[in-house]
Design an enzyme around this catalytic site. Structure first.
Site, mmCIF file in Angstrom:
data_model
loop_
_atom_site.group_PDB
_atom_site.id
_atom_site.type_symbol
_atom_site.label_atom_id
_atom_site.label_comp_id
_atom_site.label_asym_id
_atom_site.label_seq_id
_atom_site.Cartn_x
_atom_site.Cartn_y
_atom_site.Cartn_z
ATOM 1 N N GLN A 95 0.784 -1.246 0.000
ATOM 2 C CA GLN A 95 0.000 0.000 0.000
ATOM 3 C C GLN A 95 0.814 1.293 0.000
ATOM 4 O O GLN A 95 0.479 2.232 -0.730
ATOM 5 C CB GLN A 95 -0.946 0.009 1.214
ATOM 6 C CG GLN A 95 -1.880 1.193 1.206
ATOM 7 C CD GLN A 95 -2.795 1.319 2.413
ATOM 8 O OE1 GLN A 95 -3.336 2.368 2.680
ATOM 9 N NE2 GLN A 95 -2.999 0.243 3.153
ATOM 10 N N LYS B 283 16.275 -11.018 -10.328
ATOM 11 C CA LYS B 283 17.380 -11.823 -9.780
ATOM 12 C C LYS B 283 18.000 -12.693 -10.875
ATOM 13 O O LYS B 283 18.988 -13.381 -10.641
ATOM 14 C CB LYS B 283 16.881 -12.664 -8.617
ATOM 15 C CG LYS B 283 16.581 -11.790 -7.396
ATOM 16 C CD LYS B 283 16.119 -12.600 -6.218
ATOM 17 C CE LYS B 283 15.986 -11.691 -5.001
ATOM 18 N NZ LYS B 283 15.192 -12.315 -3.950
ATOM 19 N N GLU C 19 1.193 -1.252 8.150
ATOM 20 C CA GLU C 19 0.384 -0.119 8.608
ATOM 21 C C GLU C 19 0.268 0.021 10.130
ATOM 22 O O GLU C 19 0.654 1.035 10.719
ATOM 23 C CB GLU C 19 -1.025 -0.261 8.007
ATOM 24 C CG GLU C 19 -2.066 0.674 8.548
ATOM 25 C CD GLU C 19 -1.857 2.124 8.133
ATOM 26 O OE1 GLU C 19 -1.626 2.368 6.944
ATOM 27 O OE2 GLU C 19 -1.920 3.006 9.010
ATOM 28 N N ASP D 71 0.577 3.738 5.994
ATOM 29 C CA ASP D 71 0.869 3.385 4.604
ATOM 30 C C ASP D 71 0.579 4.543 3.655
ATOM 31 O O ASP D 71 1.482 5.108 3.039
ATOM 32 C CB ASP D 71 0.016 2.185 4.176
ATOM 33 C CG ASP D 71 0.613 0.872 4.637
ATOM 34 O OD1 ASP D 71 1.805 0.832 4.924
ATOM 35 O OD2 ASP D 71 -0.137 -0.118 4.702
ATOM 36 N N GLY E 177 -7.467 20.587 18.766
ATOM 37 C CA GLY E 177 -7.101 22.002 18.770
ATOM 38 C C GLY E 177 -7.699 22.729 19.961
ATOM 39 O O GLY E 177 -8.116 22.115 20.947
ATOM 40 N N GLY E 178 -7.753 24.037 19.852
ATOM 41 C CA GLY E 178 -8.192 24.861 20.980
ATOM 42 C C GLY E 178 -9.695 25.067 21.049
ATOM 43 O O GLY E 178 -10.183 25.771 21.939
HETATM 44 N N1 COA Z 1 12.141 -10.158 -9.163
HETATM 45 C C1 COA Z 1 12.802 -10.897 -8.275
HETATM 46 N N2 COA Z 1 12.695 -10.761 -6.941
HETATM 47 C C2 COA Z 1 11.853 -9.816 -6.503
HETATM 48 C C3 COA Z 1 11.118 -8.990 -7.374
HETATM 49 C C4 COA Z 1 11.302 -9.177 -8.779
HETATM 50 N N3 COA Z 1 10.651 -8.452 -9.658
HETATM 51 N N4 COA Z 1 10.372 -8.149 -6.642
HETATM 52 C C5 COA Z 1 10.619 -8.446 -5.348
HETATM 53 N N5 COA Z 1 11.498 -9.448 -5.259
HETATM 54 C C6 COA Z 1 12.055 -10.039 -4.052
HETATM 55 C C7 COA Z 1 12.836 -9.055 -3.221
HETATM 56 O O1 COA Z 1 14.097 -8.863 -3.776
HETATM 57 C C8 COA Z 1 12.868 -9.758 -1.889
HETATM 58 O O2 COA Z 1 13.854 -10.761 -1.927
HETATM 59 P P1 COA Z 1 15.008 -10.938 -0.808
HETATM 60 O O3 COA Z 1 14.302 -11.028 0.502
HETATM 61 O O4 COA Z 1 15.676 -12.205 -1.223
HETATM 62 O O5 COA Z 1 15.891 -9.761 -0.878
HETATM 63 C C9 COA Z 1 11.538 -10.495 -1.859
HETATM 64 O O6 COA Z 1 11.020 -10.412 -3.187
HETATM 65 C C10 COA Z 1 10.467 -9.986 -0.935
HETATM 66 O O7 COA Z 1 10.496 -8.572 -0.734
HETATM 67 P P2 COA Z 1 10.040 -7.983 0.664
HETATM 68 O O8 COA Z 1 9.974 -6.520 0.552
HETATM 69 O O9 COA Z 1 10.932 -8.524 1.732
HETATM 70 O O10 COA Z 1 8.557 -8.534 0.812
HETATM 71 P P3 COA Z 1 7.821 -9.165 2.084
HETATM 72 O O11 COA Z 1 6.509 -9.618 1.570
HETATM 73 O O12 COA Z 1 8.639 -10.180 2.789
HETATM 74 O O13 COA Z 1 7.626 -7.926 3.087
HETATM 75 C C11 COA Z 1 6.857 -5.742 3.700
HETATM 76 C C12 COA Z 1 6.608 -6.997 2.857
HETATM 77 C C13 COA Z 1 5.813 -4.723 3.319
HETATM 78 C C14 COA Z 1 6.717 -6.088 5.182
HETATM 79 C C15 COA Z 1 8.267 -5.199 3.421
HETATM 80 O O14 COA Z 1 8.431 -5.015 2.042
HETATM 81 C C16 COA Z 1 8.583 -3.894 4.139
HETATM 82 O O15 COA Z 1 8.834 -3.848 5.353
HETATM 83 N N6 COA Z 1 8.639 -2.787 3.376
HETATM 84 C C17 COA Z 1 9.018 -1.484 3.882
HETATM 85 C C18 COA Z 1 7.937 -0.852 4.688
HETATM 86 C C19 COA Z 1 6.637 -0.760 3.956
HETATM 87 O O16 COA Z 1 6.514 -0.176 2.916
HETATM 88 N N7 COA Z 1 5.609 -1.315 4.604
HETATM 89 C C20 COA Z 1 4.255 -1.067 4.211
HETATM 90 C C21 COA Z 1 3.754 -1.943 3.218
HETATM 91 S S1 COA Z 1 2.142 -1.340 2.821
#
Ligand code: COA
Length: 424
Positions: free
Chosen positions: A16, A74, A138, A167, A246-247
């Site tokens: 999000q 990758k 979030e 978010d 607020g006030g």
């Molecule tokens: N091709 C290959 N790999 C890809 C890719 C693509 N096109 N797009 C994503 N990936 C991989 C990433 O490189 C990552 O791999 P790694 O862990 O080996 O480095 C993996 O997919 C997953 O990415 P990640 O961001 O860790 O996803 P998640 O589902 O585990 O975590 C969140 C989700 C939201 C918790 C995390 O992304 C986060 O904390 N983000 C920052 C804060 C944020 O924006 N939070 C709010 C979300 S609304």
């Protein structure tokens, strides 16, 4: 011409926060190229699905006006394509867990080598410090940014808000950071890193509560209704229920029908400037001259009691009748509108704040259009892309790959199988 026409965004966002940011940039006219993993895509495509095998509303409502390319970043050939995208785009936006782009081989240093004009914009849960490596969603941000400790009722637990301030709020912050960096690039010729941490974004939106934290050192917070109830203050800014931040004291009071309608309520503000009008309206004209009520300071120890009296009056009216009675008297108030009422509100349809969108596999659905209106750059809402819908188009037209090269890229596994194109 749209405000951000000619700006190309390499959109690595998901879920999000990041998608909120890039959707705004797309509405302002930027060409947003959303990079998604082949066969998988943004996880929200499949989350909270209401129709089998169809992109969820969670996804569609956050990804309008974007193009989608599938790319395995990758894979070695995928990295080659990504390098070309980095060289071609103005801004890279990402909200991966910390370190994910570095692990792909695209650190800030590498990106600067490839494109010194690139603006590299990130949402992270936390800024540098003890929690910088943590994943955040979030409600974690609402809790760690001060939102939850100051939301809810005094005698209840901390509470998160329905507004997605962690978010979507941080996405908004990031969008401002990006356009600011683009503006600076006009003069410096250089890109820069933009970071919006969700904890920081929530704290920014809670700044009045940090204000109150410091005011507490100088005595009780007299505009909080707990003061009027004689409840002592503790060491930290308390939860203030529906008190105004607020006030001008305010509270949510019941309206006619509250027994069966969970939204038959109105927010009523006792603005000092119209106190006389309020007294007349609620049948308490004597309060206008009563020394115990006439001045705002005199009323501070009676706020809950005053709102009880206001409620005796509002309970005799519907929330819309209260609004109709208050508006001509300049008394600020707001009916509690349900999502159903908002979805059906004609004026929001007319301004494009609520929009009906047609989608090839879902059919029509409602979404929130651009809430920021630019007179010279009106936003139209274009449905979200199917997974990989624009892969070939982007490889050919944006990156200049020939059809043979696209086949080479495809056979390497970097872009996955061609996606069924949307029926036009
Ligand atoms: N091709 C290959 N790999 C890809 C890719 C693509 N096109 N797009 C994503 N990936 C991989 C990433 O490189 C990552 O791999 P790694 O862990 O080996 O480095 C993996 O997919 C997953 O990415 P990640 O961001 O860790 O996803 P998640 O589902 O585990 O975590 C969140 C989700 C939201 C918790 C995390 O992304 C986060 O904390 N983000 C920052 C804060 C944020 O924006 N939070 C709010 C979300 S609304």
């Amino acid at each position: 011409m749209k405000a951000l026409e000619g700006v190309r965004i390499l959109d690595f966002t998901h879920v999000q926060s990041g998608p909120t940011c890039t959707q705004l940039l797309a509405w302002f006219g930027a060409d947003v190229i959303k990079v998604e993993r082949p066969g998988v895509g943004d996880a929200t495509r499949g989350q909270l699905r209401d129709i089998p095998d169809v992109d969820s509303l969670y996804f569609t409502m956050l990804n309008h006006n974007k193009r989608s390319i599938t790319l395995n970043t990758k894979n070695e050939t995928g990295k080659e394509v990504l390098e070309r995208l980095v060289k071609t785009c103005d801004v890279l936006v990402e909200n991966f867990a910390p370190g994910a782009l570095d692990r792909m081989g695209f650190s800030w240093e590498r990106i600067q080598e490839l494109n010194p004009r690139m603006i590299y914009a990130s949402v992270k849960g936390f800024g540098p410090g003890p929690y910088e490596d943590c994943k955040v969603y979030e409600n974690v941000a609402q809790c760690t940014g001060g939102g939850a400790s100051t939301t809810g009722f005094l005698d209840g637990p901390p509470m998160v808000s329905g507004a997605q301030i962690g978010d979507s709020g941080t996405g908004l912050h990031l969008a401002l950071g990006i356009v600011t960096a683009l503006f600076q690039r006009e003069r410096s010729g250089r890109g820069q890193k933009v970071l919006a941490a969700m904890q920081d974004g929530v704290l920014n939106l809670c700044r009045v509560k940090l204000r109150d934290q410091q005011r507490l050192q100088h005595g009780p917070l007299k505009e909080y209704s707990q003061y009027g109830q004689g409840i002592p203050f503790g060491a930290a800014t308390p939860r203030a229920g529906n008190d105004s931040g607020g006030g001008q004291p305010g509270w949510i009071v019941k309206c006619k029908g509250w027994e069966s309608d969970p939204n038959a309520y109105v927010y009523f503000i006792t603005q000092a400037a119209v106190w006389g009008n309020i007294c007349d309206l609620i049948g308490k004209p004597e309060w206008k001259d009563d020394p115990g009520y006439a001045k705002p300071e005199a009323r501070l120890d009676k706020i809950p009691q005053i709102f009880d009296t206001i409620e005796d009056w509002t309970k005799t009216k519907t929330k819309f009748e209260v609004m109709e009675a208050c508006n001509p008297l300049n008394i600020p108030c707001g009916p509690i509108l349900s999502m159903k009422e908002l979805a059906e509100e004609p004026s929001l349809r007319e301004t494009g704040t609520i929009v009906e969108v047609d989608h090839p596999t879902r059919g029509t659905y409602l979404t929130v259009g651009n809430p920021i209106k630019l007179s010279d750059s009106p936003s139209e809402v274009i449905r979200s892309p199917l997974l990989g819908e624009h892969t070939e188009e982007i490889l050919n037209e944006v990156l200049g790959y020939s059809d043979e090269e696209v086949e080479r890229i495809r056979s390497s596994g970097a872009i996955g199988a061609p996606t069924a194109q949307a029926a036009e």
